[in-house]
Scaffold this active site. Sequence first.
Site, PDB file in Angstrom:
ATOM      1  N   GLU A  99     -11.973  -5.297  -5.035  1.00 51.96           N
ATOM      2  CA  GLU A  99     -12.521  -4.161  -4.684  1.00 51.96           C
ATOM      3  C   GLU A  99     -12.014  -2.896  -5.539  1.00 51.96           C
ATOM      4  O   GLU A  99     -12.543  -1.727  -5.701  1.00 51.96           O
ATOM      5  CB  GLU A  99     -12.719  -3.588  -3.221  1.00 51.96           C
ATOM      6  CG  GLU A  99     -13.308  -4.406  -2.314  1.00 51.96           C
ATOM      7  CD  GLU A  99     -12.852  -5.763  -1.989  1.00 51.96           C
ATOM      8  OE1 GLU A  99     -11.760  -6.037  -2.106  1.00 51.96           O
ATOM      9  OE2 GLU A  99     -13.931  -6.808  -2.030  1.00 51.96           O
ATOM     10  N   ASN A 100     -10.772  -3.257  -6.092  1.00 54.23           N
ATOM     11  CA  ASN A 100      -9.941  -2.266  -6.851  1.00 54.23           C
ATOM     12  C   ASN A 100     -10.557  -1.850  -8.078  1.00 54.23           C
ATOM     13  O   ASN A 100     -10.134  -0.626  -8.719  1.00 54.23           O
ATOM     14  CB  ASN A 100      -8.604  -2.527  -7.099  1.00 54.23           C
ATOM     15  CG  ASN A 100      -7.760  -2.539  -5.790  1.00 54.23           C
ATOM     16  OD1 ASN A 100      -6.577  -3.337  -5.559  1.00 54.23           O
ATOM     17  ND2 ASN A 100      -7.943  -1.589  -4.876  1.00 54.23           N
ATOM     18  N   ASP A 114       0.777  -1.235   0.111  1.00 53.57           N
ATOM     19  CA  ASP A 114       0.064  -0.099  -0.026  1.00 53.57           C
ATOM     20  C   ASP A 114       0.722   1.266   0.050  1.00 53.57           C
ATOM     21  O   ASP A 114       1.880   1.232   0.470  1.00 53.57           O
ATOM     22  CB  ASP A 114      -1.074   0.101   1.246  1.00 53.57           C
ATOM     23  CG  ASP A 114      -2.157   0.715   1.055  1.00 53.57           C
ATOM     24  OD1 ASP A 114      -2.362   1.636  -0.041  1.00 53.57           O
ATOM     25  OD2 ASP A 114      -2.855   1.077   2.316  1.00 53.57           O
ATOM     26  N   GLY A 147      -0.160   5.374  -4.606  1.00 54.46           N
ATOM     27  CA  GLY A 147      -0.702   6.512  -4.955  1.00 54.46           C
ATOM     28  C   GLY A 147      -0.092   7.661  -4.134  1.00 54.46           C
ATOM     29  O   GLY A 147       0.142   8.844  -4.614  1.00 54.46           O
ATOM     30  N   ARG A 188      -0.737   9.154 -10.181  1.00 56.22           N
ATOM     31  CA  ARG A 188      -0.533   8.008  -9.233  1.00 56.22           C
ATOM     32  C   ARG A 188       0.010   6.867  -9.935  1.00 56.22           C
ATOM     33  O   ARG A 188       0.659   5.975  -9.391  1.00 56.22           O
ATOM     34  CB  ARG A 188      -2.036   7.632  -8.619  1.00 56.22           C
ATOM     35  CG  ARG A 188      -2.719   8.514  -8.052  1.00 56.22           C
ATOM     36  CD  ARG A 188      -4.281   8.183  -7.526  1.00 56.22           C
ATOM     37  NE  ARG A 188      -4.126   6.886  -7.287  1.00 56.22           N
ATOM     38  CZ  ARG A 188      -4.198   6.578  -6.010  1.00 56.22           C
ATOM     39  NH1 ARG A 188      -3.955   7.343  -4.940  1.00 56.22           N
ATOM     40  NH2 ARG A 188      -4.424   5.378  -5.634  1.00 56.22           N
TER      41      ARG A 188
HETATM   42  C1  FPP Z   1      -1.701   0.046  -3.577  1.00 58.62           C
HETATM   43  O1  FPP Z   1      -1.263   1.382  -3.374  1.00 58.62           O
HETATM   44  C2  FPP Z   1      -1.326  -0.804  -4.585  1.00 58.62           C
HETATM   45  C3  FPP Z   1      -1.829  -1.183  -5.659  1.00 58.62           C
HETATM   46  C4  FPP Z   1      -3.309  -1.176  -5.726  1.00 58.62           C
HETATM   47  C5  FPP Z   1      -1.258  -1.669  -7.052  1.00 58.62           C
HETATM   48  C6  FPP Z   1      -0.126  -2.615  -6.631  1.00 58.62           C
HETATM   49  C7  FPP Z   1       0.808  -2.923  -7.898  1.00 58.62           C
HETATM   50  C8  FPP Z   1       1.897  -2.922  -8.271  1.00 58.62           C
HETATM   51  C9  FPP Z   1       3.090  -2.395  -7.338  1.00 58.62           C
HETATM   52  C10 FPP Z   1       2.351  -3.405  -9.673  1.00 58.62           C
HETATM   53  C11 FPP Z   1       3.279  -4.752  -9.470  1.00 58.62           C
HETATM   54  C12 FPP Z   1       2.702  -5.827 -10.210  1.00 58.62           C
HETATM   55  C13 FPP Z   1       2.789  -7.085 -10.312  1.00 58.62           C
HETATM   56  C14 FPP Z   1       2.592  -7.816 -11.435  1.00 58.62           C
HETATM   57  C15 FPP Z   1       3.503  -7.787  -9.334  1.00 58.62           C
HETATM   58  P1  FPP Z   1      -2.408   2.415  -3.430  1.00 58.62           P
HETATM   59  O2  FPP Z   1      -2.651   2.912  -4.979  1.00 58.62           O
HETATM   60  O3  FPP Z   1      -3.704   2.066  -2.822  1.00 58.62           O
HETATM   61  O4  FPP Z   1      -1.938   3.561  -2.805  1.00 58.62           O
HETATM   62  P2  FPP Z   1      -2.200   4.702  -1.827  1.00 58.62           P
HETATM   63  O5  FPP Z   1      -2.894   4.086  -0.725  1.00 58.62           O
HETATM   64  O6  FPP Z   1      -1.211   5.734  -1.557  1.00 58.62           O
HETATM   65  O7  FPP Z   1      -3.494   5.565  -2.617  1.00 58.62           O
END
Ligand code: FPP
Length: 249
Positions: free
Chosen positions: A69-70, A22, A25, A35
């Site tokens: 949920e994403n 997490d 973004g 993001r």
């Molecule tokens: C959560 O951060 C992250 C994700 C929903 C995506 C994670 C994906 C990767 C790191 C790419 C990896 C790819 C593979 C195939 C392993 P967030 O966007 O919820 O962050 P925030 O809480 O700061 O908004």
Amino acid sequence: MSQSDLHRSAVATPRHIAIIMDGNGRWAESQGKPRVLGHRAGVKSVREVVALCRERKVESLTLFAFSSENWRRPEREVQLLMKLFTTVLRREVRLLKKNGVRLKIIGDISGFEPKLQERIRLAEAQTAECGQMVLNIAANYGGRWDMVDAARQMATLALQGEITPEQIDEALMDRFTCLSDQAEVDLLIRTGGEQRISNFLLWQAAYSELFFSDTLWPDFGEAAFEEALEAFASRQRRFGQTGAQVTPR
Ligand code: FPP
């Protein structure tokens, strides 16, 4: 509780680590960037943590890449994430193979576009013979989905007369949930400062040690990983027993 589970409490390095990645973004937004650049930077952390797990002889690493949920995120972000997954799967397979890492995707992949589904099947097939470590990527995954899916499979078998309802127990249910072929999740890490499970491995994390890191995923490297391992090593895992039973004086 099996003897091997009890034994595991005395082992300092986890056999199976799961991570809720997490903070991508927020990492990007804090630098005034879109993001998606945070997700791209997150791929570097994925590579680094896979290498660290290989060095430490961790058997399984499970990463939460996209929850069921994403899909509720802005359409553009979802599109770019799908594109990123497709690229990463194509680009990283060679490195995984070279390092003996088998790739396994857990989740309802039927929700993805045919091109991404094909890329997933190909990447899994190309690393199928690798035996040093398993990298599970949870994509369109939800812990509740996993359990409902297991229940549906068992209900089908019951209707076919293959099992009776009385035969349904934890061991049988476990066989129909994701990751039943691997060690139990010893350590569940969430980065980015939030302290929730967010419908990740609800069944599999029943006895996991939880570690919450304030580090945003793109900044999660060796130092933060070591901190999580040290915390794990300092925990006493009791699996329902008393402290005195686990470490008799
Ligand atoms: C959560 O951060 C992250 C994700 C929903 C995506 C994670 C994906 C990767 C790191 C790419 C990896 C790819 C593979 C195939 C392993 P967030 O966007 O919820 O962050 P925030 O809480 O700061 O908004």
